[in-house]
Write a protein that holds these residues in place. Structure first.
Motif, PDB file in Angstrom:
ATOM      1  N   TYR A 156      27.811  31.034  40.648  1.00 35.59           N
ATOM      2  CA  TYR A 156      28.975  30.160  40.586  1.00 35.59           C
ATOM      3  C   TYR A 156      29.347  30.033  39.115  1.00 35.59           C
ATOM      4  O   TYR A 156      28.493  29.693  38.281  1.00 35.59           O
ATOM      5  CB  TYR A 156      28.683  28.775  41.183  1.00 35.59           C
ATOM      6  CG  TYR A 156      29.937  28.045  41.563  1.00 35.59           C
ATOM      7  CD1 TYR A 156      30.532  28.265  42.800  1.00 35.59           C
ATOM      8  CD2 TYR A 156      30.540  27.155  40.684  1.00 35.59           C
ATOM      9  CE1 TYR A 156      31.704  27.605  43.165  1.00 35.59           C
ATOM     10  CE2 TYR A 156      31.710  26.494  41.038  1.00 35.59           C
ATOM     11  CZ  TYR A 156      32.279  26.721  42.271  1.00 35.59           C
ATOM     12  OH  TYR A 156      33.434  26.079  42.621  1.00 35.59           O
ATOM     13  N   LYS A 176      35.226  38.526  41.699  1.00 36.88           N
ATOM     14  CA  LYS A 176      35.568  37.133  41.980  1.00 36.88           C
ATOM     15  C   LYS A 176      35.860  37.042  43.473  1.00 36.88           C
ATOM     16  O   LYS A 176      36.735  37.739  43.988  1.00 36.88           O
ATOM     17  CB  LYS A 176      36.792  36.697  41.172  1.00 36.88           C
ATOM     18  CG  LYS A 176      37.180  35.236  41.418  1.00 36.88           C
ATOM     19  CD  LYS A 176      38.419  34.835  40.644  1.00 36.88           C
ATOM     20  CE  LYS A 176      38.090  34.668  39.193  1.00 36.88           C
ATOM     21  NZ  LYS A 176      39.158  34.001  38.432  1.00 36.88           N
ATOM     22  N   GLU A 205      40.688  27.147  37.320  1.00 35.67           N
ATOM     23  CA  GLU A 205      39.486  27.973  37.394  1.00 35.67           C
ATOM     24  C   GLU A 205      38.419  27.459  36.433  1.00 35.67           C
ATOM     25  O   GLU A 205      37.229  27.505  36.742  1.00 35.67           O
ATOM     26  CB  GLU A 205      39.820  29.432  37.083  1.00 35.67           C
ATOM     27  CG  GLU A 205      40.708  30.062  38.132  1.00 35.67           C
ATOM     28  CD  GLU A 205      41.194  31.432  37.733  1.00 35.67           C
ATOM     29  OE1 GLU A 205      40.968  32.373  38.513  1.00 35.67           O
ATOM     30  OE2 GLU A 205      41.796  31.562  36.638  1.00 35.67           O
ATOM     31  N   ASN A 213      37.269  35.446  46.836  1.00 34.10           N
ATOM     32  CA  ASN A 213      38.449  34.646  47.209  1.00 34.10           C
ATOM     33  C   ASN A 213      39.267  34.219  45.982  1.00 34.10           C
ATOM     34  O   ASN A 213      39.425  33.026  45.717  1.00 34.10           O
ATOM     35  CB  ASN A 213      38.044  33.413  48.024  1.00 34.10           C
ATOM     36  CG  ASN A 213      37.395  33.785  49.335  1.00 34.10           C
ATOM     37  OD1 ASN A 213      37.857  34.678  50.025  1.00 34.10           O
ATOM     38  ND2 ASN A 213      36.312  33.106  49.658  1.00 34.10           N
ATOM     39  N   SER A 257      34.410  29.142  40.807  1.00 35.06           N
ATOM     40  CA  SER A 257      34.355  29.859  42.074  1.00 35.06           C
ATOM     41  C   SER A 257      33.115  30.746  42.105  1.00 35.06           C
ATOM     42  O   SER A 257      32.405  30.883  41.110  1.00 35.06           O
ATOM     43  CB  SER A 257      35.625  30.692  42.300  1.00 35.06           C
ATOM     44  OG  SER A 257      35.752  31.677  41.307  1.00 35.06           O
ATOM     45  N   TRP A 258      32.898  31.353  43.258  1.00 33.54           N
ATOM     46  CA  TRP A 258      31.759  32.247  43.423  1.00 33.54           C
ATOM     47  C   TRP A 258      32.095  33.647  42.921  1.00 33.54           C
ATOM     48  O   TRP A 258      33.218  34.127  43.096  1.00 33.54           O
ATOM     49  CB  TRP A 258      31.344  32.314  44.892  1.00 33.54           C
ATOM     50  CG  TRP A 258      30.582  31.104  45.308  1.00 33.54           C
ATOM     51  CD1 TRP A 258      31.053  30.030  46.011  1.00 33.54           C
ATOM     52  CD2 TRP A 258      29.221  30.822  45.005  1.00 33.54           C
ATOM     53  NE1 TRP A 258      30.066  29.104  46.162  1.00 33.54           N
ATOM     54  CE2 TRP A 258      28.914  29.558  45.563  1.00 33.54           C
ATOM     55  CE3 TRP A 258      28.217  31.495  44.320  1.00 33.54           C
ATOM     56  CZ2 TRP A 258      27.662  28.974  45.462  1.00 33.54           C
ATOM     57  CZ3 TRP A 258      26.968  30.911  44.218  1.00 33.54           C
ATOM     58  CH2 TRP A 258      26.698  29.670  44.783  1.00 33.54           C
TER      59      TRP A 258
END
Length: 117
Positions: free
Chosen positions: A13, A99, A22, A101, A27-28
């Motif tokens: 993450y 990245k 961002e 999604n 995000s994952w």
């Protein structure tokens, strides 16, 4: 003798990207990594000191992913540079940073950058 060591699907993450959201939300990410080297000594010796420690490779990925970048190319390049600096016996590296999604206004599972040196 050229041998490869591959780490697949390292999930982290992180907070990369050009958008302020961002940096705040994060995000994952998925990182795949392959290194090539002559590991004929470790094949014979069975000693960790004679090979490329994949625990250290994973640590490098996590450390570099923790440093914010705007571009995936930048973070992938840093991962590659640290691996080459830490393991002089490495002859080639492939790093893919994805990245999951991405916020690009569509139904896209992931966007990725791959560097091969």
């Amino acid at each position: 003798m050229k041998t490869s060591i591959t780490l697949e699907d390292i999930r982290v993450y992180a907070y990369h990207g050009c958008l302020q959201e961002e940096a705040r939300i994060g995000s994952w990410y998925r990182v795949d990594l392959t290194v090539w080297a002559d590991l004929s000594t470790s094949i014979q010796s069975d000693r960790l000191s004679d090979t490329i420690d994949y625990v250290r490779l994973n640590q490098i990925v996590k450390e570099q992913m923790a440093i914010r970048s705007q571009l995936l190319e930048h973070v992938a390049g840093r991962i590659l540079q640290v691996i080459k600096a830490d393991f002089q016996e490495v002859t080639s590296v492939e790093v893919e940073v994805a990245k999951i999604n991405p916020p690009i206004g569509g139904d896209v599972g992931q966007v990725s950058v791959k560097i091969i040196e």
